[in-house]
Scaffold this active site. Structure first.
Site, PDB file in Angstrom:
ATOM      1  N   ASP A  37      44.031  37.632  37.997  1.00 47.98           N
ATOM      2  CA  ASP A  37      44.089  37.239  36.581  1.00 47.98           C
ATOM      3  C   ASP A  37      43.542  35.825  36.368  1.00 47.98           C
ATOM      4  O   ASP A  37      43.605  34.981  37.262  1.00 47.98           O
ATOM      5  CB  ASP A  37      45.547  37.337  36.096  1.00 47.98           C
ATOM      6  CG  ASP A  37      45.632  37.418  34.585  1.00 47.98           C
ATOM      7  OD1 ASP A  37      44.612  37.703  33.932  1.00 47.98           O
ATOM      8  OD2 ASP A  37      46.734  37.187  34.042  1.00 47.98           O
ATOM      9  N   HIS A  54      34.283  36.780  34.687  1.00 44.15           N
ATOM     10  CA  HIS A  54      34.411  38.051  35.404  1.00 44.15           C
ATOM     11  C   HIS A  54      33.431  38.095  36.586  1.00 44.15           C
ATOM     12  O   HIS A  54      33.763  38.581  37.658  1.00 44.15           O
ATOM     13  CB  HIS A  54      34.164  39.233  34.466  1.00 44.15           C
ATOM     14  CG  HIS A  54      35.206  39.370  33.384  1.00 44.15           C
ATOM     15  ND1 HIS A  54      36.555  39.262  33.642  1.00 44.15           N
ATOM     16  CD2 HIS A  54      35.105  39.604  32.043  1.00 44.15           C
ATOM     17  CE1 HIS A  54      37.242  39.426  32.503  1.00 44.15           C
ATOM     18  NE2 HIS A  54      36.380  39.625  31.526  1.00 44.15           N
ATOM     19  N   LEU A  76      40.216  47.857  57.393  1.00 43.96           N
ATOM     20  CA  LEU A  76      41.020  47.479  56.215  1.00 43.96           C
ATOM     21  C   LEU A  76      40.894  48.606  55.195  1.00 43.96           C
ATOM     22  O   LEU A  76      39.801  49.124  54.987  1.00 43.96           O
ATOM     23  CB  LEU A  76      40.467  46.178  55.599  1.00 43.96           C
ATOM     24  CG  LEU A  76      41.042  45.769  54.242  1.00 43.96           C
ATOM     25  CD1 LEU A  76      42.424  45.128  54.400  1.00 43.96           C
ATOM     26  CD2 LEU A  76      40.125  44.784  53.514  1.00 43.96           C
TER      27      LEU A  76
END
Ligand code: IPE
Ligand code: IPE
Ligand code: MG
Length: 256
Positions: free
Chosen positions: A32, A49, A143
């Site tokens: 965020d 962004h 991962l």
């Protein structure tokens, strides 16, 4: 993306801290603060962004270097569809670009990509890219990168309830068989352990509909850092904070 252990510093000695606590296996992040980052610089929202996408790459490196096995990134919530059509278009275009251009690198680095959320709400081209990256990377084990896209915890629980009701009606399962473990299997996150640690950047202290069921006993860490400023050091510090926590799961320490 190349994972450079030299640059970020592999941290094998951190597997146990002085209290012999174990590193978190599953870390989930609410990324965020992109818009505030852009606003502070007089830049358009999209710049925040875009910079946030760079943080994603740094974060994946840091996760690998901290021996994290599952990393969930909350990139687009079911409520984010309420943003202006322009911002939604910017976000989905960026996502499409990221998926297309990072697929090969992620695969090369041994990352398995899994998507959770209502993918059917995205345009068909993006849906195809999301399927393709999951197919390409499905056998990787270094991962597991779980991208929460058009994801909402309440919606996830509702779809699970609907499927369970259908299966009970069909006779595929009995009502008595419905317990926490069975319920978890109907969630988007089936076969993924609950997050040990949830990090939220940007100083906001809420879950915003993220992993509501799965977060029952997660440790929560709220960082002031805005997501585009997020570095390996932030990840390392969050892990160190986590290692100081005592997880009790409602029991008395030392009693099983
Ligand atoms: C997070 O940044 C990205 C998404 C929610 C998609 P925001 O756009 O929410 O940035 P802030 O929180 O308004 O600064
Ligand atoms: C949560 O951030 C969703 C993501 C980071 C993808 P928001 O910025 O959408 O959350 P609120 O509106 O501040 O709760
Ligand atoms: Mg926000």
């Amino acid at each position: 993306m190349t994972v450079s252990t030299a640059r970020c510093g592999a941290r094998p000695k951190q597997l146990f801290n002085h209290n012999t606590k174990i590193l978190p296996q599953h870390v989930a992040i609410i990324m965020d603060g992109n818009s505030r980052w852009a606003r502070a610089r007089g830049l358009p929202r999209i710049a925040g962004h875009k910079e946030g996408a760079q943080s994603v790459k740094r974060c994946i490196e840091a996760a690998i270097n901290n021996q994290t096995k599952w990393l969930t990134l909350y990139a687009f919530s079911s409520e984010n569809w309420r943003r202006t059509p322009q911002e939604v278009l910017d976000l989905t275009s960026l996502l499409s670009y990221y998926i297309k251009y990072e697929a090969r690198n992620l695969h090369k680095e041994g990352v398995c990509v899994r998507i959770i959320g209502e993918i059917c709400r995205f345009e068909p081209k993006l849906q195809k890219e999301l399927h393709r990256i999951q197919e390409l990377t499905k056998s990787n084990t270094r991962l597991v990168l779980i991208l929460a896209l058009s994801y909402g915890g309440r919606g996830e629980v509702i779809q699970a309830v609907k499927q369970i009701v259908q299966d009970v009606k069909k006779g595929a399962i009995s009502l008595d068989a419905v317990d926490e473990s069975l319920f978890s299997n109907y969630l988007f996150t089936h076969n993924i352990p609950d997050p040990d640690l949830i990090i939220r950047t940007s100083g906001e202290c809420r879950l915003s509909n993220f992993l509501l069921w799965q977060s029952a006993y997660s440790e929560l860490i709220f960082l002031e850092t805005l997501w585009p400023d997020f570095k390996a050091q932030d990840y390392n510090e969050a892990i160190d904070m986590y290692l100081q926590r005592e997880r009790r799961f409602g029991a008395r320490p030392g009693i099983k």
